[in-house]
Design an enzyme around this catalytic site. Sequence first.
Site: not given
Length: 307
Positions: A63, A78
């Site tokens: 992620h 992020h």
Amino acid sequence: MGTTAPRLDVLAPLSGWLVPLDSVPDPVFAGKMVGDGVSLDPTSGSLLAPVSGVVSNLHSAHHALTITTPEGVEVMVHIGIDTVMLKGQGFFPLVEQGQQVSAGQPVIDFDLDQVARSAASLLTQIIVTNGDAVAHMQPAQGMVNAGRDVVLSLQLANGKDVPQAQAGEPQLSSDIAIGNPAGLHARPAAVFASKAKTFASDIQLILGDKEANAKSVVAIMGLATKLGDVVRVRAAGTDALSLSRKTATPNWPAWARPPASPSAASSITGCKNSTWRNKARAPMWSSRLSPAPPRRPPPSWTWSRPS
């Protein structure tokens, strides 16, 4: 005539609307403990490299990744908030750690709908994690198109002095058991690094035969720690002894409460006999459906400084 400082443009890794970083419903990102930058509310599901460079960190949950440019700037992207808890579900990495990439190259595909249903928020953070490499940052505003529009204009620092390592006998902490279910991912790594930076000493985080600069978020994440791992902290410098003293208890907020009575090693780790815990959770809300509720303040700690 003066020499013009080098510049670097960071491209939009996704299409969507830009959001000020300090409005993100996560106290660590909003407090810029990971670094400064901008957030993006995405409308596309293919993450593009915002800069050219080397993939210096690709999180195991896929992620988040960091790209280090030839100039040494570390740019982290992020995707979402609390997405580390999805453990990779809905994320499909297209590159590997250590791979050279070009700005605009697809690096991670993700299922926009699945992540939106499962995560606290889709807000995606574009952050420079080593702010000392940047003299000035100008974030953009409004709607952006992935791979085409600039989200951050950076004026790079030119020849900053590198602090010299300080003398002193190295100090080694006791064993520290990682108690966070997702290990030291971006947020706990940022808290850890922020605490480490309050000391002048050189501080290393040790996991087995691997070491990482405890003042670098990217370096800590690169250790890829997981629940139950045992690490140690080594410090060398004039204030290294303060890491091993039994000092004041940190003032932990209720949402990040560790066990009571931290031991001496907790000057940096904030844990009892070395259990690192970060229970910070972002509120469950969708950035496109409702405004963010008031943010809880970032954690504040009372530190013991050497006399």
